[in-house]
Enzyme design. Structure first.
Site, PDB file in Angstrom:
ATOM      1  N   HIS A 226       1.850   3.842 -11.999  1.00 22.75           N
ATOM      2  CA  HIS A 226       1.036   2.646 -12.305  1.00 22.75           C
ATOM      3  C   HIS A 226       1.847   1.404 -11.955  1.00 22.75           C
ATOM      4  CE1 HIS A 226      -1.962   0.156 -14.094  1.00 22.75           C
ATOM      5  NE2 HIS A 226      -1.727   0.351 -15.374  1.00 22.75           N
ATOM      6  N   HIS A 265      -4.467   5.282  -4.405  1.00 20.88           N
ATOM      7  CA  HIS A 265      -5.119   4.630  -5.557  1.00 20.88           C
ATOM      8  C   HIS A 265      -6.192   5.567  -6.086  1.00 20.88           C
ATOM      9  CE1 HIS A 265      -7.116   1.580  -7.997  1.00 20.88           C
ATOM     10  NE2 HIS A 265      -5.999   0.878  -7.867  1.00 20.88           N
ATOM     11  N   ASP A 316       0.885  -2.837  -4.957  1.00 16.48           N
ATOM     12  CA  ASP A 316       2.328  -2.790  -5.209  1.00 16.48           C
ATOM     13  C   ASP A 316       3.135  -2.760  -3.921  1.00 16.48           C
ATOM     14  OD1 ASP A 316       1.546  -0.709  -7.995  1.00 16.48           O
ATOM     15  OD2 ASP A 316       2.096  -2.831  -8.003  1.00 16.48           O
ATOM     16  N   ARG A 341      -0.978  -9.441 -15.894  1.00 15.55           N
ATOM     17  CA  ARG A 341      -2.012  -8.563 -16.465  1.00 15.55           C
ATOM     18  C   ARG A 341      -2.248  -8.808 -17.954  1.00 15.55           C
ATOM     19  NH1 ARG A 341      -4.103  -3.899 -14.202  1.00 15.55           N
ATOM     20  NH2 ARG A 341      -3.929  -5.154 -12.349  1.00 15.55           N
ATOM     21  N   ARG A 360     -12.573   8.434 -28.702  1.00 14.17           N
ATOM     22  CA  ARG A 360     -12.018   9.719 -29.138  1.00 14.17           C
ATOM     23  C   ARG A 360     -12.719  10.818 -28.340  1.00 14.17           C
ATOM     24  NH1 ARG A 360     -11.355  14.882 -30.218  1.00 14.17           N
ATOM     25  NH2 ARG A 360     -10.263  15.373 -32.150  1.00 14.17           N
TER      26      ARG A 360
HETATM   27  C1  SDX Z   1      -1.610   0.606  -9.720  1.00 13.44           C
HETATM   28  O1  SDX Z   1      -5.928   2.120 -11.581  1.00 13.44           O
HETATM   29  C2  SDX Z   1      -5.585   0.856 -11.162  1.00 13.44           C
HETATM   30  O2  SDX Z   1      -6.405   0.004 -10.979  1.00 13.44           O
HETATM   31  C3  SDX Z   1      -4.067   0.634 -11.029  1.00 13.44           C
HETATM   32  C4  SDX Z   1      -3.670  -0.669 -10.364  1.00 13.44           C
HETATM   33  C5  SDX Z   1      -4.019  -1.886 -11.209  1.00 13.44           C
HETATM   34  O3  SDX Z   1      -4.161  -2.955 -10.653  1.00 13.44           O
HETATM   35  O4  SDX Z   1      -4.012  -1.714 -12.482  1.00 13.44           O
HETATM   36  O5  SDX Z   1      -4.290  -0.784  -9.112  1.00 13.44           O
HETATM   37  C6  SDX Z   1      -2.162  -0.700 -10.149  1.00 13.44           C
HETATM   38  O6  SDX Z   1      -1.214   1.379 -10.555  1.00 13.44           O
HETATM   39  C7  SDX Z   1      -1.627   0.967  -8.262  1.00 13.44           C
HETATM   40  C8  SDX Z   1      -1.059   2.414  -8.001  1.00 13.44           C
HETATM   41  C9  SDX Z   1       0.473   2.312  -8.019  1.00 13.44           C
HETATM   42  N1  SDX Z   1       1.051   3.671  -7.943  1.00 13.44           N
HETATM   43  C10 SDX Z   1       1.676   4.120  -6.853  1.00 13.44           C
HETATM   44  O7  SDX Z   1       1.780   3.481  -5.801  1.00 13.44           O
HETATM   45  C11 SDX Z   1       2.292   5.492  -7.029  1.00 13.44           C
HETATM   46  C12 SDX Z   1       2.011   6.359  -5.812  1.00 13.44           C
HETATM   47  N2  SDX Z   1       0.598   6.706  -5.774  1.00 13.44           N
HETATM   48  C13 SDX Z   1       0.173   7.996  -6.240  1.00 13.44           C
HETATM   49  O8  SDX Z   1       0.932   8.479  -7.303  1.00 13.44           O
HETATM   50  C14 SDX Z   1      -1.340   8.110  -6.379  1.00 13.44           C
HETATM   51  O9  SDX Z   1      -1.897   7.601  -5.229  1.00 13.44           O
HETATM   52  C15 SDX Z   1      -2.029   7.481  -7.576  1.00 13.44           C
HETATM   53  C16 SDX Z   1      -1.418   7.919  -8.862  1.00 13.44           C
HETATM   54  C17 SDX Z   1      -1.984   6.014  -7.472  1.00 13.44           C
HETATM   55  C18 SDX Z   1      -3.491   7.933  -7.534  1.00 13.44           C
HETATM   56  O10 SDX Z   1      -3.463   9.266  -7.648  1.00 13.44           O
HETATM   57  P1  SDX Z   1      -4.760  10.159  -7.865  1.00 13.44           P
HETATM   58  O11 SDX Z   1      -6.016   9.399  -7.683  1.00 13.44           O
HETATM   59  O12 SDX Z   1      -4.605  10.903  -9.145  1.00 13.44           O
HETATM   60  O13 SDX Z   1      -4.681  11.126  -6.650  1.00 13.44           O
HETATM   61  P2  SDX Z   1      -3.654  12.295  -6.518  1.00 13.44           P
HETATM   62  O14 SDX Z   1      -2.322  11.929  -7.091  1.00 13.44           O
HETATM   63  O15 SDX Z   1      -4.314  13.514  -7.076  1.00 13.44           O
HETATM   64  O16 SDX Z   1      -3.483  12.385  -4.950  1.00 13.44           O
HETATM   65  C19 SDX Z   1      -4.449  13.072  -4.157  1.00 13.44           C
HETATM   66  C20 SDX Z   1      -3.633  13.698  -3.021  1.00 13.44           C
HETATM   67  C21 SDX Z   1      -2.492  14.551  -3.543  1.00 13.44           C
HETATM   68  O17 SDX Z   1      -2.230  15.493  -2.555  1.00 13.44           O
HETATM   69  P3  SDX Z   1      -2.434  17.061  -2.934  1.00 13.44           P
HETATM   70  O18 SDX Z   1      -1.508  17.302  -4.126  1.00 13.44           O
HETATM   71  O19 SDX Z   1      -3.913  17.189  -3.336  1.00 13.44           O
HETATM   72  O20 SDX Z   1      -2.062  17.788  -1.695  1.00 13.44           O
HETATM   73  O21 SDX Z   1      -3.015  12.626  -2.272  1.00 13.44           O
HETATM   74  C22 SDX Z   1      -1.603  12.755  -2.378  1.00 13.44           C
HETATM   75  C23 SDX Z   1      -1.306  13.620  -3.594  1.00 13.44           C
HETATM   76  O22 SDX Z   1      -0.085  14.297  -3.428  1.00 13.44           O
HETATM   77  N3  SDX Z   1      -1.058  11.414  -2.609  1.00 13.44           N
HETATM   78  C24 SDX Z   1       0.130  11.023  -2.194  1.00 13.44           C
HETATM   79  C25 SDX Z   1       0.234   9.689  -2.625  1.00 13.44           C
HETATM   80  N4  SDX Z   1      -0.869   9.336  -3.292  1.00 13.44           N
HETATM   81  C26 SDX Z   1      -1.670  10.429  -3.282  1.00 13.44           C
HETATM   82  N5  SDX Z   1       1.098  11.654  -1.511  1.00 13.44           N
HETATM   83  C27 SDX Z   1       2.218  10.924  -1.258  1.00 13.44           C
HETATM   84  N6  SDX Z   1       2.398   9.642  -1.634  1.00 13.44           N
HETATM   85  C28 SDX Z   1       1.427   8.997  -2.311  1.00 13.44           C
HETATM   86  N7  SDX Z   1       1.616   7.742  -2.689  1.00 13.44           N
END
Ligand code: SDX
Length: 383
Positions: A226, A265, A316, A341, A360
């Site tokens: 996050h 995202h 980010d 925020r 809940r």
């Molecule tokens: C913020 O929700 C909001 O609005 C948040 C935010 C706000 O303003 O409040 O926008 C701020 O938190 C932005 C996000 C910052 N986080 C990161 O940059 C961390 C890296 N990103 C990932 O961890 C991921 O993209 C998430 C957590 C942001 C979203 O993840 P999801 O929707 O749960 O999707 P997922 O993790 O299940 O990914 C789906 C696939 C996976 O591959 P498989 O395991 O299915 O093979 O995509 C891959 C993931 O491994 N993937 C990534 C990746 N993001 C997704 N692989 C490598 N690097 C990444 N960054």
């Protein structure tokens, strides 16, 4: 029933909100109906805070009154400073800000029962404005303290963004830097039911107080999935060094199944609506500081990662290098996210309070079948 599980609440709509609209279909973000790009290009962050809390942009008179009130609460209070000084210098700045908010809350609700601590809508609006006003001093002092520098008092002749930079660096920032910083605050201000905001709403739904909700939200925001991602983006840039190292570094990272921070995202799947505006701010900073190398690394990593994974940058990704160019320590980045925020979080706290239902959800049990303690004889009442 168990097939209905939505892990991570992905795609689950749990309530209404009138504060912002995140639309992945049109890749857009509206704050009370205004596109965030338009707000970032035309408004001071103070006006956007007013919009999030009151539902409307302020008139000139309202903005003047808002700014006068904000100036009243900018300075670090002695008790907040004393508690920050008790923390180890190595304490993570997110823990520092979390502690500071906790101290402010303990002071403001001292003597009140839990039910009384919730406060009235008017009291919570005032609490929100006071927390908003003091964040810059808390964040700026934290960075200066870690650098062995003295506290810098706020300046009443500077508006929010310029004063934040003044208290952090002890010099008046160039208008290009003030503008980029102001834009980043607006872009980070609000984003519907993200993890930290939803945390604040869950805490509020039990009739706990606004300070407890913000402390919980800070805990959620610290996580690298996050808010902590902007700090992690710079760690990646530091690891890579320069653009020519991107491909080997990325190949290795993906082979190790690493998450590349700053990309992806939960809601936006074809790019984060805020990135173009923050990227433009980064480009203006790279020009101002004559750092084309930062842009080259930024663009190369984005191109190579998107080509390989089809996953796009989130806010980010540009904000990390932008804050670094402004001179903020990497560990200060996510506290900057808090400073922005705290407007969205407190707007959601007040919205939840205005139309509350205890949050809940249910769980599908997958533990051991019912079993009993050997020799236990149930009482009449238990039969
Ligand atoms: C913020 O929700 C909001 O609005 C948040 C935010 C706000 O303003 O409040 O926008 C701020 O938190 C932005 C996000 C910052 N986080 C990161 O940059 C961390 C890296 N990103 C990932 O961890 C991921 O993209 C998430 C957590 C942001 C979203 O993840 P999801 O929707 O749960 O999707 P997922 O993790 O299940 O990914 C789906 C696939 C996976 O591959 P498989 O395991 O299915 O093979 O995509 C891959 C993931 O491994 N993937 C990534 C990746 N993001 C997704 N692989 C490598 N690097 C990444 N960054």
């Amino acid at each position: 029933m168990t097939d209905d599980i939505k892990k991570g609440l992905a795609g689950v709509v749990v309530d209404h909100t009138a504060i912002s609209k995140v639309n992945p279909e049109t890749n857009s973000l509206l704050y009370r109906g205004y596109p965030v790009q338009e707000l970032a290009a035309t408004q001071p962050f103070e006006a956007v805070a007013h919009l999030l809390w009151h539902g409307e942009l302020p008139t000139d008179e309202e903005l003047a009154a808002f700014r006068a009130a904000e100036r009243q609460h900018r300075a670090l209070t002695p008790e907040v400073r004393a508690v920050i000084d008790l923390l180890p210098l190595e304490a993570h700045p997110m823990d520092e800000v979390r502690t500071a908010v906790s101290v402010i809350g303990a002071g403001d609700t001292a003597g009140a029962s839990a039910l009384k601590a919730v406060g009235t809508p008017e009291e919570n609006l005032e609490r929100s404005k006071r927390l908003f006003a003091m964040q810059p001093a808390i964040v700026a002092y934290g960075q200066r303290r870690r650098r062995g520098q003295e506290l810098i008092e706020p300046r009443d002749d500077l508006d929010y963004a310029a004063n934040f930079l003044w208290m952090t660096f002890g010099e008046e920032a160039h208008p290009t830097v003030v503008d980029a910083f102001n834009r980043s605050m607006i872009l980070y201000g609000e984003h519907s039911f993200n993890a930290s905001t939803f945390t604040a709403r869950v805490i509020t739904s039990t009739l706990s107080d606004l300070y407890s909700a913000v402390v919980g939200a800070i805990g959620a925001l610290k996580g690298p999935l996050h808010g902590g991602a902007n700090e992690a983006v710079l760690d990646i840039f530091d690891e890579i060094g320069e653009a020519s190292n991107v491909v080997p570094w990325l190949e290795r990272a993906l082979a190790e199944k690493r998450k590349i921070m700053g990309f992806g995202h939960r809601v936006y799947k074809r790019g984060d609506s805020r990135v173009p505006t923050m990227q433009a701010a980064l480009e203006s900073l790279a020009e101002h500081y004559d750092r084309p190398d930062v842009l080259e690394l930024y663009r190369t990593l984005e191109r190579e990662f998107v080509e390989r994974k089809g996953i796009y940058p989130n806010l980010d990704y540009p904000s990390g290098p932008a804050y670094s160019l402004m001179g903020f320590d990497t560990l200060t980045f996510t506290p900057l996210f808090i400073a922005a925020r705290i407007t969205g979080w407190t707007a959601h706290v007040m919205e939840q309070q205005a139309s509350n239902a205890l949050i809940r959800p249910l769980a599908a049990y997958n533990g051991p079948d019912e079993r009993h303690i050997e020799g236990y004889v149930p009482t009449e009442a238990e039969l």
